[in-house]
Write a protein that holds these residues in place. Structure first.
Motif, mmCIF file in Angstrom:
data_model
loop_
_atom_site.group_PDB
_atom_site.id
_atom_site.type_symbol
_atom_site.label_atom_id
_atom_site.label_comp_id
_atom_site.label_asym_id
_atom_site.label_seq_id
_atom_site.Cartn_x
_atom_site.Cartn_y
_atom_site.Cartn_z
ATOM 1 N N UNK A 1 0.824 -1.211 0.000
ATOM 2 C CA UNK A 1 0.000 0.000 0.000
ATOM 3 C C UNK A 1 0.858 1.260 0.000
ATOM 4 N N UNK A 2 1.961 1.229 0.728
ATOM 5 C CA UNK A 2 2.825 2.410 0.795
ATOM 6 C C UNK A 2 3.927 2.404 -0.268
ATOM 7 N N UNK A 3 4.048 1.311 -1.015
ATOM 8 C CA UNK A 3 5.059 1.248 -2.057
ATOM 9 C C UNK A 3 6.480 1.250 -1.532
ATOM 10 N N UNK A 4 6.704 0.578 -0.405
ATOM 11 C CA UNK A 4 8.035 0.545 0.222
ATOM 12 C C UNK A 4 8.797 -0.678 -0.279
ATOM 13 N N UNK A 5 9.937 -0.497 -0.954
ATOM 14 C CA UNK A 5 10.718 -1.657 -1.383
ATOM 15 C C UNK A 5 11.285 -2.388 -0.169
ATOM 16 N N UNK A 6 11.459 -3.712 -0.304
ATOM 17 C CA UNK A 6 11.889 -4.469 0.863
ATOM 18 C C UNK A 6 12.614 -5.745 0.449
ATOM 19 N N UNK A 7 13.381 -6.250 1.386
ATOM 20 C CA UNK A 7 14.002 -7.571 1.295
ATOM 21 C C UNK A 7 13.309 -8.481 2.296
ATOM 22 N N UNK A 8 12.924 -9.659 1.820
ATOM 23 C CA UNK A 8 12.301 -10.680 2.661
ATOM 24 C C UNK A 8 13.290 -11.827 2.822
ATOM 25 N N UNK A 9 13.514 -12.256 4.055
ATOM 26 C CA UNK A 9 14.443 -13.360 4.293
ATOM 27 C C UNK A 9 13.686 -14.672 4.402
ATOM 28 N N UNK A 10 14.036 -15.596 3.510
ATOM 29 C CA UNK A 10 13.501 -16.950 3.550
ATOM 30 C C UNK A 10 14.601 -17.888 4.034
ATOM 31 N N UNK A 11 14.444 -19.175 3.802
ATOM 32 C CA UNK A 11 15.347 -20.170 4.363
ATOM 33 C C UNK A 11 15.520 -21.332 3.401
ATOM 34 N N UNK A 12 16.675 -21.990 3.499
ATOM 35 C CA UNK A 12 16.880 -23.207 2.725
ATOM 36 C C UNK A 12 15.871 -24.284 3.121
ATOM 37 N N UNK A 13 15.213 -24.111 4.261
ATOM 38 C CA UNK A 13 14.201 -25.067 4.712
ATOM 39 C C UNK A 13 12.866 -24.875 4.005
ATOM 40 N N UNK A 14 12.822 -23.972 3.014
ATOM 41 C CA UNK A 14 11.568 -23.727 2.308
ATOM 42 C C UNK A 14 11.032 -25.007 1.655
ATOM 43 N N UNK A 15 11.903 -25.946 1.361
ATOM 44 C CA UNK A 15 11.475 -27.165 0.686
ATOM 45 C C UNK A 15 11.071 -28.285 1.616
ATOM 46 N N UNK A 16 11.173 -28.075 2.920
ATOM 47 C CA UNK A 16 10.820 -29.125 3.867
ATOM 48 C C UNK A 16 9.320 -29.127 4.134
ATOM 49 N N UNK A 17 8.850 -30.203 4.731
ATOM 50 C CA UNK A 17 7.419 -30.353 4.972
ATOM 51 C C UNK A 17 7.001 -29.921 6.368
ATOM 52 N N UNK A 18 7.930 -29.385 7.161
ATOM 53 C CA UNK A 18 7.489 -28.903 8.466
ATOM 54 C C UNK A 18 6.806 -27.538 8.314
ATOM 55 N N UNK A 19 6.229 -27.059 9.383
ATOM 56 C CA UNK A 19 5.437 -25.828 9.321
ATOM 57 C C UNK A 19 6.275 -24.634 8.891
ATOM 58 N N UNK A 20 7.512 -24.580 9.345
ATOM 59 C CA UNK A 20 8.378 -23.457 8.983
ATOM 60 C C UNK A 20 8.635 -23.435 7.479
ATOM 61 N N UNK A 21 8.900 -24.599 6.888
ATOM 62 C CA UNK A 21 9.102 -24.668 5.446
ATOM 63 C C UNK A 21 7.870 -24.231 4.679
ATOM 64 N N UNK A 22 6.708 -24.629 5.170
ATOM 65 C CA UNK A 22 5.448 -24.267 4.508
ATOM 66 C C UNK A 22 5.254 -22.755 4.501
ATOM 67 N N UNK A 23 5.461 -22.095 5.654
ATOM 68 C CA UNK A 23 5.217 -20.653 5.711
ATOM 69 C C UNK A 23 6.272 -19.883 4.923
ATOM 70 N N UNK B 1 7.898 -7.055 -8.062
ATOM 71 C CA UNK B 1 9.239 -6.515 -7.905
ATOM 72 C C UNK B 1 9.408 -5.573 -6.730
ATOM 73 N N UNK B 2 8.334 -5.317 -5.980
ATOM 74 C CA UNK B 2 8.456 -4.444 -4.811
ATOM 75 C C UNK B 2 9.360 -5.060 -3.756
ATOM 76 N N UNK B 3 9.302 -6.400 -3.635
ATOM 77 C CA UNK B 3 10.146 -7.105 -2.687
ATOM 78 C C UNK B 3 10.996 -8.147 -3.380
ATOM 79 N N UNK B 4 12.137 -8.449 -2.774
ATOM 80 C CA UNK B 4 13.020 -9.492 -3.285
ATOM 81 C C UNK B 4 13.444 -10.377 -2.124
ATOM 82 N N UNK C 1 20.207 -4.161 -0.333
ATOM 83 C CA UNK C 1 19.515 -2.880 -0.336
ATOM 84 C C UNK C 1 20.190 -1.904 -1.298
ATOM 85 N N UNK C 2 21.512 -1.818 -1.232
ATOM 86 C CA UNK C 2 22.241 -0.876 -2.081
ATOM 87 C C UNK C 2 22.088 -1.209 -3.558
#
Length: 282
Positions: free
Chosen positions: A92-114, A127-130, A189-190
């Motif tokens: 809504x505010x058009x603020x660019x951002x970096x989101x940190x994910x994890x190598x666990x993204x591929x696992x079947x536990x709850x953390x990987x799912x989210x 493209x607002x976030x990377x 960011x830079x």
């Protein structure tokens, strides 16, 4: 800076403030509960030029792989509510951002799912976030239910001379020191504009993969034997890591442990720049 009170967030704040950025903080849920609808409205009057979205219900393996049903359900519930507050606000505010994910993204536990859900949500924001995917980040942290394997093992060695693994130790991991992680996030960011938003999330690897069984070979034991660790105010033990890295320990009234393994990975993603720039950074 969403999550400035965490292991990575504290280090990123130091990186930013060393370059004269003004940082607006959300340290933890006691400071501002991002699960609450409208929580970020307190920043409506602030000029925000960039956001680091690090806030997450997360911990070490003993937390995110817990068999307790309430823990797994809580990971999903808390992170989903954080996404529902933070991501629409940034859009809504058009603020660019970096989101940190994890190598666990591929696992079947709850953390990987989210984390998979978060990656997909960010990908749909045009493209607002990377997204940067982190491996095992380590550094000085307070021991507790959410502390990580290297800190836990160092404390166990300091207490009883032996580390206890929750597994057979044959799983492979990459370990990245928190200062290198902070430098990589700051550099993202830079260089935010040139980073293509159409590609998959950017991995933030270390210099190599190791198994938990091999970790003790990465650093020579301190003179007193066992692993590097610290207890109490000012207590320190140092061990020199293979390849020239320096294992470090720090305590300041609470139990914290930290070590560098496998040499110094600094200088890769940690390019300077940004000195003298100012702006409200979240």
């Amino acid at each position: 800076m969403l999550g400035s009170g965490g292991l990575v967030g504290r280090s990123v704040v130091q990186w930013l403030e060393a370059r004269n950025y003004t940082v607006l903080h959300v340290r933890n849920r006691r400071h501002l509960d991002l699960r609450r609808p409208g929580a970020l409205s307190v920043f409506d009057g602030e000029e925000v030029s960039f956001c680091f979205f690090l806030a997450c219900e997360v911990g070490g393996a003993k937390f995110i792989e817990s068999s307790a049903r309430n823990t797994q359900a809580g990971i999903i519930d808390s992170n989903l509510r954080i996404y529902q507050e933070v991501l629409p606000y940034l859009e809504r505010r058009g603020i660019p951002f970096v989101f940190t994910s994890s190598y666990l993204h591929g696992t079947e536990n709850s953390y990987g799912v989210v984390k998979r859900l978060g990656e997909q949500w960010v990908r749909n924001l045009g493209g607002l976030g990377k997204t940067l995917r982190l491996w095992n980040v380590y550094g000085a942290e307070t021991l507790g239910p959410k502390s990580h394997v290297l800190s836990d093992w160092a404390a166990q060695c300091a207490d009883g001379g032996r580390a206890r693994s929750r597994t057979d130790g044959r799983e492979e991991r990459q370990f990245v020191h928190v200062e290198d992680t902070a430098a990589a996030l700051g550099t993202a960011m830079l260089l935010f504009g040139p980073l293509p938003s159409s590609r998959p999330p950017y991995p933030l690897p270390s210099l190599g993969t190791t198994t938990l069984l091999c970790l003790p070979r990465c650093a020579a034991p301190p003179r007193t034997g066992g692993c590097a660790g610290a207890r109490g105010r000012g207590a320190t033990r140092d061990a020199r890591a293979a390849g020239g890295g320096q294992a470090r320990a720090a305590g300041a009234g609470e139990r914290r442990v930290v070590g560098r393994v496998g040499g110094d990975a600094g200088g890769g993603a940690g390019a300077g720049g940004g000195g003298g720039a100012r702006g409200a950074v979240r």
